[in-house]
Design a protein around this motif. Structure first.
Motif, short mmCIF file in Angstrom:
data_model
loop_
_atom_site.label_atom_id
_atom_site.label_comp_id
_atom_site.label_asym_id
_atom_site.label_seq_id
_atom_site.Cartn_x
_atom_site.Cartn_y
_atom_site.Cartn_z
N GLU A 298 1.06 -1.13 -0.31
CA GLU A 298 0.04 0.63 -0.65
C GLU A 298 0.89 0.94 -0.44
O GLU A 298 0.89 2.40 -1.02
CB GLU A 298 -0.96 -0.44 1.10
CG GLU A 298 -1.68 1.29 0.98
CD GLU A 298 -2.80 1.14 2.80
OE1 GLU A 298 -3.35 0.18 3.37
OE2 GLU A 298 -3.36 2.52 2.70
N GLU B 226 3.63 2.22 -1.74
CA GLU B 226 4.22 2.09 -2.52
C GLU B 226 2.81 3.63 -3.70
O GLU B 226 3.73 4.00 -4.25
CB GLU B 226 4.35 0.72 -3.86
CG GLU B 226 5.84 0.56 -3.30
CD GLU B 226 5.92 -0.67 -3.87
OE1 GLU B 226 5.68 -1.56 -4.99
OE2 GLU B 226 5.73 -1.74 -2.83
N VAL B 227 1.45 2.69 -3.19
CA VAL B 227 0.54 3.16 -4.25
C VAL B 227 0.33 4.28 -3.19
O VAL B 227 0.20 5.80 -3.87
CB VAL B 227 -0.78 2.61 -3.57
CG1 VAL B 227 -1.57 3.51 -4.79
CG2 VAL B 227 -0.74 1.05 -4.39
N ARG B 228 0.94 4.98 -2.04
CA ARG B 228 0.22 6.51 -1.40
C ARG B 228 1.70 7.25 -1.74
O ARG B 228 1.58 8.78 -1.82
CB ARG B 228 0.56 5.56 0.12
CG ARG B 228 -1.28 5.53 0.43
CD ARG B 228 -0.93 5.11 1.98
NE ARG B 228 -0.34 5.99 3.45
CZ ARG B 228 0.13 5.82 3.73
NH1 ARG B 228 0.38 4.46 4.19
NH2 ARG B 228 0.61 6.89 5.05
N ALA C 226 3.47 7.19 -4.32
CA ALA C 226 3.24 7.33 -5.62
C ALA C 226 2.01 9.24 -5.42
O ALA C 226 1.95 9.41 -6.95
CB ALA C 226 3.07 5.96 -6.94
N GLU C 227 0.88 8.71 -4.97
CA GLU C 227 -0.38 9.36 -5.35
C GLU C 227 0.66 10.79 -4.43
O GLU C 227 0.53 12.10 -4.74
CB GLU C 227 -1.29 8.93 -4.44
CG GLU C 227 -2.20 7.90 -5.06
CD GLU C 227 -2.85 7.21 -3.81
OE1 GLU C 227 -3.63 6.55 -4.55
OE2 GLU C 227 -3.25 7.45 -2.97
N ALA C 228 1.44 11.14 -3.55
CA ALA C 228 1.77 11.62 -2.96
C ALA C 228 3.03 12.55 -4.12
O ALA C 228 3.01 13.82 -4.13
CB ALA C 228 2.71 11.90 -1.47
N ARG D 222 2.48 13.13 -7.46
CA ARG D 222 1.84 12.84 -8.01
C ARG D 222 1.04 14.53 -7.63
O ARG D 222 1.29 15.32 -8.19
CB ARG D 222 0.93 12.19 -8.34
CG ARG D 222 0.07 12.87 -9.63
CD ARG D 222 -1.08 12.12 -10.23
NE ARG D 222 -2.07 10.81 -9.63
CZ ARG D 222 -2.22 10.88 -9.61
NH1 ARG D 222 -3.28 9.91 -10.93
NH2 ARG D 222 -3.95 10.02 -8.84
N ALA D 223 0.84 14.06 -6.39
CA ALA D 223 -0.31 15.65 -5.93
C ALA D 223 0.70 16.67 -6.08
O ALA D 223 0.13 18.06 -6.25
CB ALA D 223 -0.69 14.88 -4.60
N GLU E 226 1.99 11.76 -13.67
CA GLU E 226 0.61 11.66 -13.88
C GLU E 226 0.77 10.32 -13.18
O GLU E 226 -0.28 9.55 -13.36
CB GLU E 226 0.17 10.93 -15.57
CG GLU E 226 -0.05 12.92 -15.75
CD GLU E 226 -0.27 12.35 -17.33
OE1 GLU E 226 -1.21 13.83 -17.91
OE2 GLU E 226 -0.71 11.91 -18.07
N MET E 227 2.01 9.16 -14.26
CA MET E 227 2.08 8.20 -13.39
C MET E 227 3.63 7.77 -12.96
O MET E 227 4.73 8.68 -13.52
CB MET E 227 2.55 7.34 -14.57
CG MET E 227 0.63 7.00 -14.64
SD MET E 227 0.73 5.34 -15.99
CE MET E 227 -0.19 4.17 -14.22
#
Ligand code: PLP
Length: 431
Positions: free
Chosen positions: A91, A93-95, A97-99, A101-102, A108-109
């Motif tokens: 999880e 890694e997802v967070r 990557a999202e941070a 991008r934010a 975007e990725m």
């Protein structure tokens, strides 16, 4: 005398080439015995002989919040207790990557990797695949890690075709690297006119910070953006140093130029081995397993490093450290400048946000040739004066000084006091 460091250095040289795990640490550019670190706290580092100094290396810019920042250490400790590595997606890694991008909308990725070298190398591979072309443009004095094609060094002059920067790199590996002078808008324009349709990507440090600090002149980054768009090449910003240092959105936010791909490292990992590259989704989707461009890593997205990175990014979001960092840099730079002026020592200080460096004996530095013309022996004398007076500067005049939020008034005051005595060494060559 650095007795314990000297003893460790001797032992190290018997088992580690040059005694260090990465070259600049060996003090080769300034001479003397490299100090071995024992511990750090905030702005301070304690060496193996128990001497504490104000530290401006800060893990070469990986630390924005100083050494052993509590929230980062706790996050890493908690993550390690749950398992140091899985080889399964997590999880975190997802967070992360999202941070990322934010903070940087052009990402975007993203793909997580373990070092800036790996990130830059992979971004270039992806750019070549995406553009269907081979040539890469880089700038003399910009460092993008030690992968073969990116170590190509400049000859002098315009559009020098890359020659291998080190034995062990084949001519083939650097044949497709074109090296241009930084900040030279005309050289960039002429190169694109000549071979623009062969260029896959331009890779650039949007603030150069590996030849000392050299900010982009107005129009330089904008020109690179225009030239790449017009010729169908990609623009890669290597923000390994500038990312989360010149601002939360990096240099791309500060200068208002959005690249196609971005390379990140250092601050985003809170001092742990993690890095990333990312950009437009349609390009990133070419990466395996979504696409056909191979890239992989056993420890990529390591959960301990990810946790440290998330903690660092959370601190950035909560605290917005940048206005205070910039003020601290301003105070330090102004103080240094007036000390050196009073001492009658010619110098240049280049600064972009809180990133800065000091060159002796030159007026103005806008590219690698000028950085190389600086008096690096004077820097070595200044460095040793500072070291003795309790301040650890980067052991090379080609490196940026790294400030963090832990450098307060006390540390900056001590640094300026040390500089006043070190300045005397600059004009007097003996040490
Ligand atoms: N890119 C830049 C701008 C860097 O400054 C560095 C390292 O200093 C790298 C890439 C390579 O990163 P790493 O040392 O993590 O491989």
């Amino acid at each position: 005398m650095p007795g314990r460091s000297e003893e460790l250095f001797q032992r190290a040289r018997a088992v580690i080439p040059g005694g260090v795990s990465s070259p600049v640490r060996a003090f080769g550019a300034v001479g003397g015995v490299p100090r071995f670190a024992a511990s750090g706290e905030g702005a301070w580092v304690e060496d193996a002989d128990g001497v504490r100094r104000v530290d401006y290396v800060q893990s070469w810019g990986a630390l924005l919040f100083g050494h052993a920042r509590r929230e980062i250490v706790e996050a890493a400790r908690e993550a390690a207790a749950r398992g140091t590595s899985f080889g399964m997606p997590t999880e975190g890694e997802v967070r992360l990557a999202e941070a990322l991008r934010a903070a940087m909308p052009s990402l975007e990725m993203v793909r997580l990797v373990s070092s800036g070298t790996e990130a830059a190398m992979s971004a270039v591979r992806l750019a070549r695949a995406s553009a269907g072309r081979d040539r890469i443009v880089k700038f003399a004095g910009c460092y993008h890690g030690h992968s073969d094609g990116l170590l190509a060094s400049a000859g002098s002059g315009l559009a020098t075709l890359g020659i291998p920067g080190t034995p062990g790199v084949t001519e083939g590996a650097s044949r497709d690297t074109v090296v241009l002078p930084y900040n030279d808008r005309q050289a960039a324009a002429e190169t694109f006119e000549e071979v623009g349709d062969e260029i896959a990507a331009v890779i650039v440090e949007p603030v150069a910070a590996n030849m000392g600090v050299v900010p982009p002149e107005p129009g330089f980054l904008e020109d690179l953006r225009d030239l790449t768009i017009r010729s169908g090449a990609l623009l890669i910003f290597d923000e390994v140093i500038t990312g989360f240092r010149v601002g939360r959105g990096g240099a791309q936010e500060r200068f208002g130029v959005a690249p196609d791909l971005t390379v990140l490292g250092k601050v985003m990992g809170g001092g742990m081995p993690i890095a990333a590259f990312g950009g437009r989704a349609e390009i990133l989707e070419r990466l395996a397993p979504a696409g056909d461009v191979y890239q992989a890593g056993t420890l990529s997205g390591n959960p301990v490093a990810v946790a440290a990175g998330l903690a660092a990014l959370a601190l950035i979001e909560r605290r917005d450290p940048y206005p205070a960092l910039e003020k601290a840099a301003e105070r330090l730079v102004e103080g240094l400048a007036s000390i050196l002026e009073d001492a009658g020592i010619p110098f240049t200080i280049n600064r972009a946000a809180s990133l800065f460096s000091l060159y002796f004996g030159v007026e103005g530095v806008r590219d690698h040739a000028q950085a190389a013309a600086a008096d690096h022996e004077a820097y070595a004398r200044f460095f040793h004066g500072m070291l003795e007076a309790g301040v650890a500067l980067p052991p090379s005049g080609y490196e940026a000084w790294f400030l963090g939020t832990a450098h307060g008034d006390d540390e900056i005051g001590r640094t300026l006091e040390a500089a006043a005595s070190a300045a005397e060494r600059v004009s007097a060559p003996s040490r």
